[in-house]
Design a protein around this motif. Structure first.
Motif, PDB file in Angstrom:
ATOM      1  N   ILE A   5     -10.484 -13.295   1.645  1.00 50.49           N
ATOM      2  CA  ILE A   5      -9.093 -12.962   1.981  1.00 50.49           C
ATOM      3  C   ILE A   5      -8.385 -12.515   0.706  1.00 50.49           C
ATOM      4  O   ILE A   5      -8.164 -13.320  -0.215  1.00 50.49           O
ATOM      5  N   ILE A   6      -8.067 -11.237   0.627  1.00 44.15           N
ATOM      6  CA  ILE A   6      -7.281 -10.712  -0.490  1.00 44.15           C
ATOM      7  C   ILE A   6      -5.822 -11.081  -0.221  1.00 44.15           C
ATOM      8  O   ILE A   6      -5.268 -10.746   0.819  1.00 44.15           O
ATOM      9  N   GLY A   7      -5.210 -11.773  -1.164  1.00 41.61           N
ATOM     10  CA  GLY A   7      -3.901 -12.361  -0.906  1.00 41.61           C
ATOM     11  C   GLY A   7      -4.053 -13.693  -0.186  1.00 41.61           C
ATOM     12  O   GLY A   7      -3.187 -14.098   0.594  1.00 41.61           O
ATOM     13  N   PRO A  61       3.819  -6.429  -6.061  1.00 41.58           N
ATOM     14  CA  PRO A  61       4.839  -7.244  -6.728  1.00 41.58           C
ATOM     15  C   PRO A  61       6.167  -6.506  -6.897  1.00 41.58           C
ATOM     16  O   PRO A  61       7.197  -7.118  -7.129  1.00 41.58           O
ATOM     17  N   SER A  62       6.145  -5.178  -6.763  1.00 41.42           N
ATOM     18  CA  SER A  62       7.356  -4.369  -6.869  1.00 41.42           C
ATOM     19  C   SER A  62       7.513  -3.533  -5.612  1.00 41.42           C
ATOM     20  O   SER A  62       6.545  -2.989  -5.087  1.00 41.42           O
ATOM     21  N   PHE A  63       8.770  -3.434  -5.118  1.00 39.45           N
ATOM     22  CA  PHE A  63       9.036  -2.616  -3.937  1.00 39.45           C
ATOM     23  C   PHE A  63       9.637  -1.257  -4.311  1.00 39.45           C
ATOM     24  O   PHE A  63      10.032  -0.495  -3.434  1.00 39.45           O
ATOM     25  N   ALA A  67       6.063   2.481  -7.599  1.00 43.32           N
ATOM     26  CA  ALA A  67       5.212   1.339  -7.923  1.00 43.32           C
ATOM     27  C   ALA A  67       4.469   0.819  -6.695  1.00 43.32           C
ATOM     28  O   ALA A  67       3.284   0.476  -6.775  1.00 43.32           O
ATOM     29  N   VAL A  68       5.156   0.761  -5.560  1.00 46.65           N
ATOM     30  CA  VAL A  68       4.512   0.215  -4.362  1.00 46.65           C
ATOM     31  C   VAL A  68       3.444   1.179  -3.846  1.00 46.65           C
ATOM     32  O   VAL A  68       2.377   0.745  -3.373  1.00 46.65           O
ATOM     33  N   LEU A  69       3.680   2.484  -3.958  1.00 50.21           N
ATOM     34  CA  LEU A  69       2.668   3.450  -3.544  1.00 50.21           C
ATOM     35  C   LEU A  69       1.431   3.347  -4.432  1.00 50.21           C
ATOM     36  O   LEU A  69       0.289   3.326  -3.940  1.00 50.21           O
ATOM     37  N   GLU A  70       1.648   3.263  -5.737  1.00 45.89           N
ATOM     38  CA  GLU A  70       0.523   3.142  -6.667  1.00 45.89           C
ATOM     39  C   GLU A  70      -0.256   1.853  -6.413  1.00 45.89           C
ATOM     40  O   GLU A  70      -1.488   1.837  -6.488  1.00 45.89           O
ATOM     41  N   PHE A  71       0.459   0.776  -6.082  1.00 44.26           N
ATOM     42  CA  PHE A  71      -0.221  -0.496  -5.823  1.00 44.26           C
ATOM     43  C   PHE A  71      -1.166  -0.368  -4.635  1.00 44.26           C
ATOM     44  O   PHE A  71      -2.354  -0.700  -4.730  1.00 44.26           O
ATOM     45  N   PHE A  72      -0.657   0.081  -3.491  1.00 45.77           N
ATOM     46  CA  PHE A  72      -1.483   0.111  -2.290  1.00 45.77           C
ATOM     47  C   PHE A  72      -2.613   1.134  -2.399  1.00 45.77           C
ATOM     48  O   PHE A  72      -3.711   0.913  -1.868  1.00 45.77           O
ATOM     49  N   GLN A  73      -2.371   2.243  -3.088  1.00 42.08           N
ATOM     50  CA  GLN A  73      -3.445   3.218  -3.244  1.00 42.08           C
ATOM     51  C   GLN A  73      -4.535   2.704  -4.183  1.00 42.08           C
ATOM     52  O   GLN A  73      -5.732   2.787  -3.872  1.00 42.08           O
ATOM     53  N   THR A  74      -4.135   2.157  -5.317  1.00 43.26           N
ATOM     54  CA  THR A  74      -5.116   1.655  -6.283  1.00 43.26           C
ATOM     55  C   THR A  74      -5.865   0.459  -5.728  1.00 43.26           C
ATOM     56  O   THR A  74      -7.099   0.395  -5.778  1.00 43.26           O
ATOM     57  N   SER A  75      -5.128  -0.496  -5.176  1.00 41.36           N
ATOM     58  CA  SER A  75      -5.753  -1.684  -4.615  1.00 41.36           C
ATOM     59  C   SER A  75      -6.688  -1.316  -3.472  1.00 41.36           C
ATOM     60  O   SER A  75      -7.830  -1.802  -3.389  1.00 41.36           O
ATOM     61  N   GLY A  76      -6.226  -0.438  -2.586  1.00 36.76           N
ATOM     62  CA  GLY A  76      -7.028  -0.050  -1.440  1.00 36.76           C
ATOM     63  C   GLY A  76      -8.323   0.642  -1.840  1.00 36.76           C
ATOM     64  O   GLY A  76      -9.405   0.331  -1.318  1.00 36.76           O
ATOM     65  N   ASP A 104      11.601   7.474   5.408  1.00 35.53           N
ATOM     66  CA  ASP A 104      12.571   7.306   4.325  1.00 35.53           C
ATOM     67  C   ASP A 104      12.346   6.014   3.544  1.00 35.53           C
ATOM     68  O   ASP A 104      12.931   5.828   2.476  1.00 35.53           O
ATOM     69  N   SER A 105      11.522   5.128   4.071  1.00 40.18           N
ATOM     70  CA  SER A 105      11.229   3.868   3.376  1.00 40.18           C
ATOM     71  C   SER A 105      10.021   4.049   2.471  1.00 40.18           C
ATOM     72  O   SER A 105       8.916   4.319   2.938  1.00 40.18           O
ATOM     73  N   GLY A 106      10.226   3.878   1.173  1.00 41.60           N
ATOM     74  CA  GLY A 106       9.118   4.001   0.232  1.00 41.60           C
ATOM     75  C   GLY A 106       8.027   2.982   0.500  1.00 41.60           C
ATOM     76  O   GLY A 106       6.827   3.279   0.368  1.00 41.60           O
ATOM     77  N   TYR A 107       8.410   1.773   0.874  1.00 39.65           N
ATOM     78  CA  TYR A 107       7.426   0.731   1.156  1.00 39.65           C
ATOM     79  C   TYR A 107       6.558   1.117   2.357  1.00 39.65           C
ATOM     80  O   TYR A 107       5.333   0.982   2.324  1.00 39.65           O
ATOM     81  N   LEU A 108       7.196   1.611   3.406  1.00 39.65           N
ATOM     82  CA  LEU A 108       6.424   1.969   4.598  1.00 39.65           C
ATOM     83  C   LEU A 108       5.580   3.223   4.369  1.00 39.65           C
ATOM     84  O   LEU A 108       4.481   3.346   4.937  1.00 39.65           O
TER      85      LEU A 108
END
Length: 250
Positions: A5-7, A61-63, A67-76, A104-108
């Protein structure tokens, strides 16, 4: 069966780990604080050795949009590469109802990018899209508060208790890959402003709630159906009143 389980030390991860262990499965609760980091790759290959299923519950860790796009792309990408090397048979990921309706939501937008990586990876997968957690009602209220007034969207919300989410994640991990999206939701639907007003009243908070169709929800304006599912979602069993009376307040 070995499940990583990641996370695995977070809200949903810890509950899911407990459920899987009770059913006799070997569980690795992977997180930076347990020596597994999907951004740097630290400990990832070792954790995934002999794993049959990986559950990705990671969060940025950042919304901030970039930063959030880089996180999910790199982690994924790092996680998928490690899964292929380890021969993982099923990738389960938790996403959000409405990801592809709110550009319009960067997180989504970042969650959409994460889902794309999963779909194109070639590993059998299940994506669980969940409505907002009941545990975040207080945070939603805070985000809309100025002084003694909380201005909130009139879009609909159908929040789900984290215990129900953990049940659905556990079920998905032990089932055959769906190779598609399964949506999960709480049992009660109401306007976001009304749900938060109900929560504030229950905790004895005297802030006044103003219903505003133009109020933004974490950077985006909501339509009535933006955050709810009408695609025959699987419904949780825990309503607001039961959740509120059985969940310790922080």
């Amino acid at each position: 069966m070995k499940v990583v389980i990641i996370g695995g030390t977070g809200l949903i991860g810890s509950k899911t780990a407990e459920r899987l262990r009770k059913q006799g499965h070997e569980v690795i609760a992977a997180a930076p604080n347990t020596g597994v980091n999907t951004i740097t790759g630290e400990g990832l290959a070792e954790a995934l050795q002999n794993a049959a299923v990986v559950i990705d519950l990671s969060n940025s860790p950042s919304f901030e949009d970039k930063a959030v796009l880089e996180f999910f792309q790199t982690s994924g990408r790092n996680l998928i590469a490690a899964e292929k090397a380890a021969g993982v048979k099923h990738h389960v990921a938790l996403s959000i109802v409405g990801t592809d309706r709110l550009p319009d939501s960067g997180y989504l937008r970042a969650k959409v990018a994460q889902e794309k990586i999963i779909r194109e990876a070639g590993i059998p997968f299940t994506i669980l899209r969940s409505t907002q957690f009941m545990e975040f009602l207080g945070g939603i209220a805070q985000a809309g508060t100025t002084g003694d007034t909380t201005r909130l969207s009139t879009g609909y919300l159908q929040p789900i208790a984290s215990d129900d989410v953990a049940d659905f994640v556990t079920e998905a991990a032990l089932a055959a890959p769906a190779n598609g999206i399964i949506e999960i939701s709480g049992p009660e639907r109401a306007r976001l402003c009304d749900f938060v007003a109900r929560y504030l009243k229950a905790i004895g908070d005297t802030r006044s709630v103003v219903a505003d169709p133009d109020a933004h929800y974490f950077g985006t304006r909501l339509e009535d159906g933006s955050l709810v599912s009408d695609d025959k979602p699987r419904l949780g069993r825990i309503g607001f009143d039961e959740w509120f009376t059985t969940t310790p307040r922080r």
